[in-house]
Motif scaffolding. Structure first.
Motif, PDB file in Angstrom:
ATOM      1  N   GLN A  86      -6.606  25.472  66.462  1.00 17.26           N
ATOM      2  CA  GLN A  86      -5.243  24.980  66.281  1.00 17.26           C
ATOM      3  C   GLN A  86      -4.674  25.506  64.969  1.00 17.26           C
ATOM      4  O   GLN A  86      -5.324  25.446  63.936  1.00 17.26           O
ATOM      5  CB  GLN A  86      -5.242  23.445  66.267  1.00 17.26           C
ATOM      6  N   MET A  99       3.945  35.108  66.551  1.00 20.96           N
ATOM      7  CA  MET A  99       3.567  34.210  67.643  1.00 20.96           C
ATOM      8  C   MET A  99       2.854  35.002  68.733  1.00 20.96           C
ATOM      9  O   MET A  99       1.821  34.554  69.262  1.00 20.96           O
ATOM     10  CB  MET A  99       4.819  33.513  68.197  1.00 20.96           C
ATOM     11  N   SER A 109      -3.553  25.843  70.218  1.00 22.86           N
ATOM     12  CA  SER A 109      -2.479  24.862  70.037  1.00 22.86           C
ATOM     13  C   SER A 109      -1.896  24.993  68.637  1.00 22.86           C
ATOM     14  O   SER A 109      -2.486  25.629  67.757  1.00 22.86           O
ATOM     15  CB  SER A 109      -2.981  23.437  70.277  1.00 22.86           C
ATOM     16  N   VAL A 110      -0.727  24.382  68.458  1.00 23.87           N
ATOM     17  CA  VAL A 110      -0.028  24.463  67.178  1.00 23.87           C
ATOM     18  C   VAL A 110       0.403  23.066  66.753  1.00 23.87           C
ATOM     19  O   VAL A 110       0.911  22.283  67.566  1.00 23.87           O
ATOM     20  CB  VAL A 110       1.222  25.373  67.270  1.00 23.87           C
ATOM     21  N   VAL A 141       6.758  28.329  70.073  1.00 24.67           N
ATOM     22  CA  VAL A 141       5.482  27.774  70.546  1.00 24.67           C
ATOM     23  C   VAL A 141       5.642  27.241  71.969  1.00 24.67           C
ATOM     24  O   VAL A 141       4.821  27.528  72.847  1.00 24.67           O
ATOM     25  CB  VAL A 141       4.979  26.647  69.606  1.00 24.67           C
ATOM     26  N   SER A 144       5.868  29.887  74.462  1.00 28.62           N
ATOM     27  CA  SER A 144       4.593  30.584  74.672  1.00 28.62           C
ATOM     28  C   SER A 144       3.671  29.804  75.612  1.00 28.62           C
ATOM     29  O   SER A 144       2.673  30.331  76.091  1.00 28.62           O
ATOM     30  CB  SER A 144       3.875  30.774  73.337  1.00 28.62           C
ATOM     31  N   LEU A 148       2.336  21.828  71.653  1.00 33.49           N
ATOM     32  CA  LEU A 148       2.899  21.682  70.311  1.00 33.49           C
ATOM     33  C   LEU A 148       2.812  20.228  69.877  1.00 33.49           C
ATOM     34  O   LEU A 148       3.247  19.329  70.591  1.00 33.49           O
ATOM     35  CB  LEU A 148       4.368  22.133  70.313  1.00 33.49           C
TER      36      LEU A 148
END
Lengths: 380, 86
Positions: A86, A99, A109-110, A141, A144, A148
């Motif tokens: 992450q 990204m 994950s972000v 994000v 993509s 998030l």
């Protein structure tokens, strides 16, 4: 080793550099220099050793990890060892190109920080204009396809916006919102008088939180990190010292908790000198407050000793000067009056000015003002 | 439960074998769920290509006599409620 817990998570502080200057930053007051940072090859070795110990999650954090030009390479090496990886970011510098690189590297994950729901207030708390970059980061994000999460540190200056903050997260498409009441160590301790909310603010926040949790149940997870100064119950810091998680700082310093840089005499080991297995199992630092055998009274005889392990060591040190005492946030602590004096002093008007994070002279006296630090390098 | 539903793990969720214990794990942001053997066996078959009926049939072939037809649809539905399969 029998009976020893295995670590589940690795917090990788890739750099302490950051374009933002949040006055509650969890980095130590004495930030690690960029020239002392581990290389991508060092990190690859650390990830491999961590996975070997049983670590499942790694959080690529900072500072701002996007300030590392080799972030995609670092990400790919974590993913290759099988770690769920992450990115923990301010969003500043998350361009379309980067990204795409991170997605290509296998990022899972972000987690994005925001300082408030209102752009002007968010920028003021973060110490620079960053809200548009955060909006863009959230969009990239979500587009993509990665999950998030939103992270918001709560304090006097944004707690009344809780409703708008949660609504902002939903409009950005988050699947998780972490609402973290400020923990008062390091920078936040320097700014405690300016950041501590009032009991009335917390009382107002509670029904808001409950309403949103009911509404979002099963769709968006809402995490609430308790304001332990006000609750009389200590938090089981890091799930217990040396029991779930390892923090590795930019220069390779390994700690049971990111706030533990400040503990004197801990003598933390470095991944440059020792394998992570030795650090986890045998280092004096990771064993210093592990388990319950070291507990002082009233913790040793307390029925909650396996739940909170005496609370937070860094907080015990910050308030009493002794990391081995009961966390003063606990109503049963002989030092609890020290916390009560801070939360019940009346204090309706925000007193002190915010001291923004920035480079700090070594041995500077606590309370010395340090403002106006430009970002260490341009980004984006 | 819809008969044409082909359950798959949610995009944020990974099914992993734990290197320490050998148990199946569901890994997602900030959370790990340790699965027992039966749960792991069911979720491994949630590949987005098989219907629940097909999953049940496959499990029955491996575990004849087990109460698969009663328990597995209920389990998958519960896991869907958690947001881990869709």
């Amino acid at each position: 080793m029998t009976g020893l817990p295995r670590p589940w998570a690795l917090l990788a502080e890739l750099t302490h550099a950051c374009p933002l200057r949040c006055p509650y930053c969890s980095n130590p007051v004495e930030l690690v220099r960029r020239s002392a940072e581990l290389t991508a090859a060092d990190w690859a070795r650390v990830f491999g050793e961590a996975a070997g110990l049983g670590v499942v999650h790694t959080h690529l954090s900072g500072g701002e990890p996007l300030l590392r030009p080799d972030l995609a390479e670092i990400t790919a090496s974590a993913v290759r060892t099988g770690l769920y990886t992450q990115l923990v970011t301010s969003g500043v510098g998350l361009t379309e190109t980067r990204m795409a690189e991170l997605l290509d590297a296998g990022l899972h994950s972000v987690q994005l920080s925001v300082q408030d729901a209102d752009p002007v207030s968010s920028d003021r708390i973060g110490g620079r204009r960053s809200f548009p970059a955060k909006e863009r980061a959230a969009r990239l994000v979500v587009e993509s396809g990665l999950p998030l999460g939103l992270n918001v540190v709560l304090h006097r200056h944004n707690l009344d916006s809780l409703d708008e903050i949660i609504a902002l997260g939903l409009s950005w498409g988050v699947s998780r919102i972490e609402l973290a009441n400020t923990q008062y160590y390091g920078w936040a301790q320097l700014n405690r008088a300016a950041l501590l909310p009032t009991r009335e603010q917390l009382a107002r926040a509670e029904p808001t939180l409950r309403r949103w949790r009911d509404r979002l149940a099963g769709s968006v997870e809402v995490i609430w990190v308790v304001p332990d100064y006000f609750e009389g119950i200590p938090k089981p810091c890091m799930g217990g010292w040396g029991s779930l998680s390892i923090t590795v700082g930019p220069d390779g310093t390994a700690l049971p908790c990111p706030a533990a840089y400040a503990l004197p005499g801990l003598d933390p080991p470095s991944v440059r000198d020792r394998p992570l297995a030795w650090i986890w199992e045998s280092s004096p630092a990771f064993n210093a407050y592990r388990g319950t055998a070291w507990l002082p009274e009233p913790c040793a005889g307390c029925p909650r000793r396996e739940i909170d392990f005496g609370g937070c060591r860094c907080q015990a040190f910050a308030i009493t000067g002794d990391a081995g005492r009961t966390d003063p946030a606990c109503a049963l602590s002989p030092d609890h009056h020290l916390i009560k004096e801070l939360t019940e002093g009346g204090d309706p008007a925000a007193p002190a000015e915010l001291v923004y994070r920035g480079p700090r002279r070594r041995r500077g006296a606590v309370g010395e003002v340090m403002v106006s630090a430009p970002p260490e390098q341009p980004i984006g | 439960m819809e008969t044409d539903w082909r359950p798959a793990l949610a995009p944020a969720v990974l099914l992993r074998r734990d290197g320490v214990t050998g148990a199946d794990l569901l890994v997602m942001p900030e959370r790990v769920v340790v699965l027992n053997e039966q749960a792991g066996a069911v979720l491994r078959l949630c590949d987005g290509a098989s219907t629940v009926t097909q999953i049940v049939d496959r499990l029955l072939a491996d575990h004849p006599g087990a109460p698969v037809a009663e328990e597995v649809p209920v389990f998958i539905d519960r896991v869907r409620g958690e947001g881990w399969v869709r």
